[in-house]
Design a protein around this motif. Sequence first.
Motif, PDB file in Angstrom:
ATOM      1  N   CYS A  74       0.851  -1.188   0.000  1.00  0.00           N
ATOM      2  CA  CYS A  74       0.000   0.000   0.000  1.00  0.00           C
ATOM      3  C   CYS A  74       0.886   1.238   0.000  1.00  0.00           C
ATOM      4  N   ILE A  75       0.690   2.094  -0.977  1.00  0.00           N
ATOM      5  CA  ILE A  75       1.500   3.309  -1.050  1.00  0.00           C
ATOM      6  C   ILE A  75       0.588   4.529  -1.086  1.00  0.00           C
TER       7      ILE A  75
ATOM      8  N   ASN B 274       5.146   8.517  -0.949  1.00  0.00           N
ATOM      9  CA  ASN B 274       5.562   8.665   0.448  1.00  0.00           C
ATOM     10  C   ASN B 274       6.915   7.959   0.649  1.00  0.00           C
TER      11      ASN B 274
ATOM     12  N   ASP C 154       7.147   4.504   1.994  1.00  0.00           N
ATOM     13  CA  ASP C 154       6.534   3.420   1.238  1.00  0.00           C
ATOM     14  C   ASP C 154       7.516   2.810   0.240  1.00  0.00           C
TER      15      ASP C 154
ATOM     16  N   MET D 173      -5.030   4.565  -2.544  1.00  0.00           N
ATOM     17  CA  MET D 173      -6.286   5.293  -2.595  1.00  0.00           C
ATOM     18  C   MET D 173      -5.931   6.763  -2.667  1.00  0.00           C
TER      19      MET D 173
ATOM     20  N   GLY E  12       4.334   1.374   4.550  1.00  0.00           N
ATOM     21  CA  GLY E  12       5.371   2.222   5.124  1.00  0.00           C
ATOM     22  C   GLY E  12       5.072   2.415   6.597  1.00  0.00           C
TER      23      GLY E  12
ATOM     24  N   GLN F 129       4.799   5.261   8.191  1.00  0.00           N
ATOM     25  CA  GLN F 129       3.780   6.298   8.292  1.00  0.00           C
ATOM     26  C   GLN F 129       3.825   7.144   7.038  1.00  0.00           C
ATOM     27  N   ALA F 130       2.756   7.917   6.817  1.00  0.00           N
ATOM     28  CA  ALA F 130       2.720   8.801   5.658  1.00  0.00           C
ATOM     29  C   ALA F 130       3.311  10.142   6.059  1.00  0.00           C
TER      30      ALA F 130
ATOM     31  N   THR G  21       0.459   9.490  10.798  1.00  0.00           N
ATOM     32  CA  THR G  21      -0.307   8.825  11.851  1.00  0.00           C
ATOM     33  C   THR G  21       0.193   7.412  12.148  1.00  0.00           C
ATOM     34  N   ALA G  22       0.720   6.709  11.152  1.00  0.00           N
ATOM     35  CA  ALA G  22       1.142   5.319  11.329  1.00  0.00           C
ATOM     36  C   ALA G  22      -0.019   4.419  11.760  1.00  0.00           C
ATOM     37  N   GLN G  23      -1.239   4.783  11.366  1.00  0.00           N
ATOM     38  CA  GLN G  23      -2.408   4.025  11.803  1.00  0.00           C
ATOM     39  C   GLN G  23      -2.979   3.114  10.728  1.00  0.00           C
ATOM     40  N   VAL G  24      -2.668   3.402   9.470  1.00  0.00           N
ATOM     41  CA  VAL G  24      -3.365   2.696   8.399  1.00  0.00           C
ATOM     42  C   VAL G  24      -2.909   1.234   8.284  1.00  0.00           C
TER      43      VAL G  24
HETATM   44  N1  AMP Z   1      -4.533   6.524   0.815  1.00  0.00           N
HETATM   45  C1  AMP Z   1      -3.695   5.485   0.967  1.00  0.00           C
HETATM   46  N2  AMP Z   1      -3.562   4.553  -0.017  1.00  0.00           N
HETATM   47  C2  AMP Z   1      -2.728   3.497   0.120  1.00  0.00           C
HETATM   48  N3  AMP Z   1      -1.960   3.299   1.209  1.00  0.00           N
HETATM   49  C3  AMP Z   1      -2.037   4.190   2.215  1.00  0.00           C
HETATM   50  C4  AMP Z   1      -2.912   5.314   2.159  1.00  0.00           C
HETATM   51  N4  AMP Z   1      -2.764   6.022   3.297  1.00  0.00           N
HETATM   52  C5  AMP Z   1      -1.848   5.365   4.038  1.00  0.00           C
HETATM   53  N5  AMP Z   1      -1.394   4.252   3.383  1.00  0.00           N
HETATM   54  C6  AMP Z   1      -0.386   3.274   3.846  1.00  0.00           C
HETATM   55  O1  AMP Z   1      -0.362   3.295   5.278  1.00  0.00           O
HETATM   56  C7  AMP Z   1       0.896   3.715   5.766  1.00  0.00           C
HETATM   57  C8  AMP Z   1       0.701   4.558   7.017  1.00  0.00           C
HETATM   58  O2  AMP Z   1       0.016   5.760   6.687  1.00  0.00           O
HETATM   59  P1  AMP Z   1      -0.587   6.741   7.794  1.00  0.00           P
HETATM   60  O3  AMP Z   1      -1.359   5.899   8.747  1.00  0.00           O
HETATM   61  O4  AMP Z   1      -1.431   7.712   7.019  1.00  0.00           O
HETATM   62  O5  AMP Z   1       0.607   7.401   8.474  1.00  0.00           O
HETATM   63  C9  AMP Z   1       1.560   4.438   4.598  1.00  0.00           C
HETATM   64  O6  AMP Z   1       2.975   4.380   4.708  1.00  0.00           O
HETATM   65  C10 AMP Z   1       1.020   3.625   3.419  1.00  0.00           C
HETATM   66  O7  AMP Z   1       1.752   2.403   3.283  1.00  0.00           O
END
Ligand code: AMP
Lengths: 400, 269
Positions: B6-7, B35, B38, B61, B117, B119-120, B125-128
Motif C-alpha cells: 500500500c503506497i 511517500n 513506502d 487510494m 510504510g 507512516q505517511a 499517523t502510522a495508523q493505516v
Molecule cells: N490513501 C492510501 N492509499 C494506500 N496506502 C495508504 C494510504 N494512506 C496510508 N497508506 C499506507 O499506510 C501507511 C501509514 O500511513 P498513515 O497511517 O497515514 O501514516 C503508509 O505508509 C502507506 O503504506
Amino acid sequence: MKQLTISEKLCTSCGACVSACPFGALRMESVAVVDCNLCTLCGACVDACPVSAITRPESAAAVPVTDVIWRDVWVFAEVEDGHIHPVVLELLGEGRRLADQLGERLVAVLPGHETQRLVAPLVVGGADHVLVVDRPELACFQDEPYTAVLTELIRRHHPAIVLCGATTVGRSLIPRVAILANAGLTADCTALAIDPKTRRLLQTRPAFGGNIYATIECPVSRPQMATVRPKVMKPLAADPARKGEVRLDQVADALLAARAVRIGYTAEVSNTANIAEADIIVAGGRGLLKAENFRLLEDLARELGAAVGASRAAVDAGWMPYSHQIGQTGKTVCPRLYIACGISGQIQHLAGMSSSDVIVAINKDATAPIFKTATYGIVGDVVALLPKLTEAFRAAKQRA
Amino acid sequence: MRMIVCIKQVPDTADVKIDPRTNTLVREGVRSVVNPFDLYAVEEALRLRERIGGQVTALTMGPPQADQALRDVLAMGVDDAVLLSDRAFAGSDTWATSYTLALAIRKLGGADILLFGKQAADGDTAQVGPGVATQLDLPQITYVRRVVSVDQAANAPGGALVAERLLDNGHETIRTSLPCVLTVVKEINEPRFQSLTGLRRARKAVIRRWGAKELEADPKRIGLDGSPTRVVRIFPPKLRSGGVMLQGSPDAMVAELVGKLKDLVGKAS
Ligand SMILES: Nc1ncnc2c1ncn2[C@@H]1O[C@H](COP(=O)(O)O)[C@@H](O)[C@H]1O
Ligand SMILES: Cc1cc2nc3c(=O)[nH]c(=O)nc-3n(C[C@H](O)[C@H](O)[C@H](O)COP(=O)(O)OP(=O)(O)OC[C@H]3O[C@@H](n4cnc5c(N)ncnc54)[C@H](O)[C@@H]3O)c2cc1C
C-alpha cells in the motif's frame, strides 16, 4: 457528492482561503474555486474565510448513537522492561486534569502478569481506579492479545476517553483497538482539552512534519481515542497519600490467542539510546566531520546525563545507528534541551525536534537555517568547542 | 507468494516551504511523490519476490493523479497496480482509509504478505497499516527493520514469517503465521532506482481503477461519513521567539552558554 460550497454572492475574493488551504486545493478566479480532487474537506478554509462564504458538507453520524453512557478517562498503563513507562505518568497528570474537568474518574488500565507492584505508582501518579487483567499470556506486550483485552474492557466499561503513549507499542496497539471499537483515533497529540460546551475531547497534533497543527474531535463515536507524544504532558507531583481502588477483571481464554509471537528480545545496551524519553539530547550532524568526533558528543552527553541523537546525514555516513536518527524519517523528540552540533537544520530534521523547549545550535556557518529555530546560537568550529563545553559544564557542576 | 504494497502519494517535503508572512505552507510548485517510507515497503516486497518468487501488486487510494505514484513503483519493478479513486472517498480519516483499502485487498483475493510504510509523510499517523490488518483480521509486525525468514511450509497452511521489530529501547524478534501485515522502517533496505525498461513498462501499464461501486463499499463507512474524527481547526505552529546569537571568543561564548543552561541542566540530572 460531498464537496465544499462557496457562495459567489458572499465571496470577496480576498484570498484568505487560498493561503489557509494546506492541500493547495483552492485558487482565486473571480471568486474562490475549489479543486475537488485535492480537497480533503478538512475545513481549514471554512475557519479562515472572514465572510463565511464557505460551507462544508455535514456528515451523517458515522456510528449509530446508542443509549450507553460513556464516561471516565482511561490511560493505558504501558509496561517497559518491568516498569511503568514514564509516558504513563505524564498521561495520568494530563488525564487527571481532563477527568476533574468532566467530573469523572481517572482509570489506569493495566493488562499484564504479576503486576501487583505496579499498581501503587499508578495510584500515586493520579489514578482513582486501576483496572487489572492478570494472565501469563500478557507477560510481555503482544499486539493481538493486548488488542483483544483492551477492546473487551472498552465494551464492558464504556470509557469516554482512552489515552495511550505514542510509543512503538502504543502506535501498534491503539490503531487496532480503534478499528474494533469503531472509534475515532488521533495520533501523536501534543495538546488535549475539553470543549466546555460539548464536553468533547479536543485533540491537537502536528502534521506535515510539524509545519501545521490540526485540532481534531470525534463528534459522535465513543470512546475518543488518542496517542500522546512522550515528554509533552506533565506528570503530577507523586502523592503517597493518594488512594485508589483496584479492580481485577477476568477475560475469556479466546482473547489471549496470538498468531504473531515474540521469540526474542534485545535491549539496546548503550545508555544513550532512548532519545524519545530523554530530557536532554545532544545531536550531531555532518559537521562533526567523522565518526570519531561522536566521542566528543558522547563525552558531553555523559556529563549532562543526555542521550545522543544524529541527523540523517550522520546516520547515512554510518557514524551512528538508525535508532538515533531524529527527523521526518527518524524519531520525533521533544526534550527540555536540544543541542544541535554541526547540523544545518533542514526542514526534515526540524520536523523531529523543533518542539524542544530550548534549542542550542553550534555551526560554523552563520547563515545555517538551524539558527532561525535555535534559542541560543554559537557560530564556531564544533570540534573545537565540544571539549570546552564539556569541561565548562563539569566545572560548573563542581562549583555548585 | 502474493504480496500487496500500500503506497500513498504525498507532497514532497523537500519542496515544502513556509510563507514567512502568513506562516502557512506554500503549496505552489510542490511536487507529489510516493511517500518516502513506502519506497522501503516496495523495495522489501521486490526483494522478497527475488528471494522466494511471487507477485507484487501496488495499491493506493487517492485522487486521479495518484496514478503517477503507481507508475513510479511500476518502474521500480512492481508487477501490477490498482488505484482506488472516487469522490465518495474524499475526507477519509484512517478508519475509513483502512476500511476502503481492506475492501480492495479482499477483492484482489488477499495476499500472503501485505506491506506498508511506517507512516505517511503528510499525516504522520502510522495508523493505516495496523488498521488494515485489523479490518482483515490479520496478525501484524510493525516497525520491521529486517525480515529474517519466510517459510511457506512452516506449520502450513499459510506458512510463517520471522522479522525484527525496532522498539524504543532495543529490538525484538517476532514470528507470525501467514498471511500477515508488515510496516517497515527506513533501516530495512535501500530502495532501488527506476530502471529504463521499468519506466517503459510503467508508461504503458494499464492501471485498474476502482470506485465505491466496484468495491461494494458501505456508504456509511467511507469518506467523510465513514470517518469518526473531524478536523475542526488548522493553524500554523507558534513561531519560536527570536533566538540569541552569542558573541565573543569561543571561551566567552561557552561560558555564557553554560550560565544560561545551568538551571535547565541541573534539574535534569
Ligand atoms: N490513501 C492510501 N492509499 C494506500 N496506502 C495508504 C494510504 N494512506 C496510508 N497508506 C499506507 O499506510 C501507511 C501509514 O500511513 P498513515 O497511517 O497515514 O501514516 C503508509 O505508509 C502507506 O503504506
Ligand atoms: C524524504 C526525506 C527525509 C529525510 N529525513 C530526515 C530525517 O529524518 N532526519 C534528518 O536529519 N534529515 C532528514 N533528511 C535529510 C535532510 O534534508 C538533510 O539532508 C539532513 O538533515 C542534513 O544533515 P546535516 O545537517 O547533518 O548535514 P548538512 O546539511 O551537510 O549540514 C552540516 C552542517 O555542519 C556545519 N559544519 C561543518 N563543519 C563544521 C564544523 N567543523 N563546526 C561546526 N559546524 C560545521 C555546516 O555549516 C552545515 O550547516 C531527509 C531528506 C529527505 C529528502
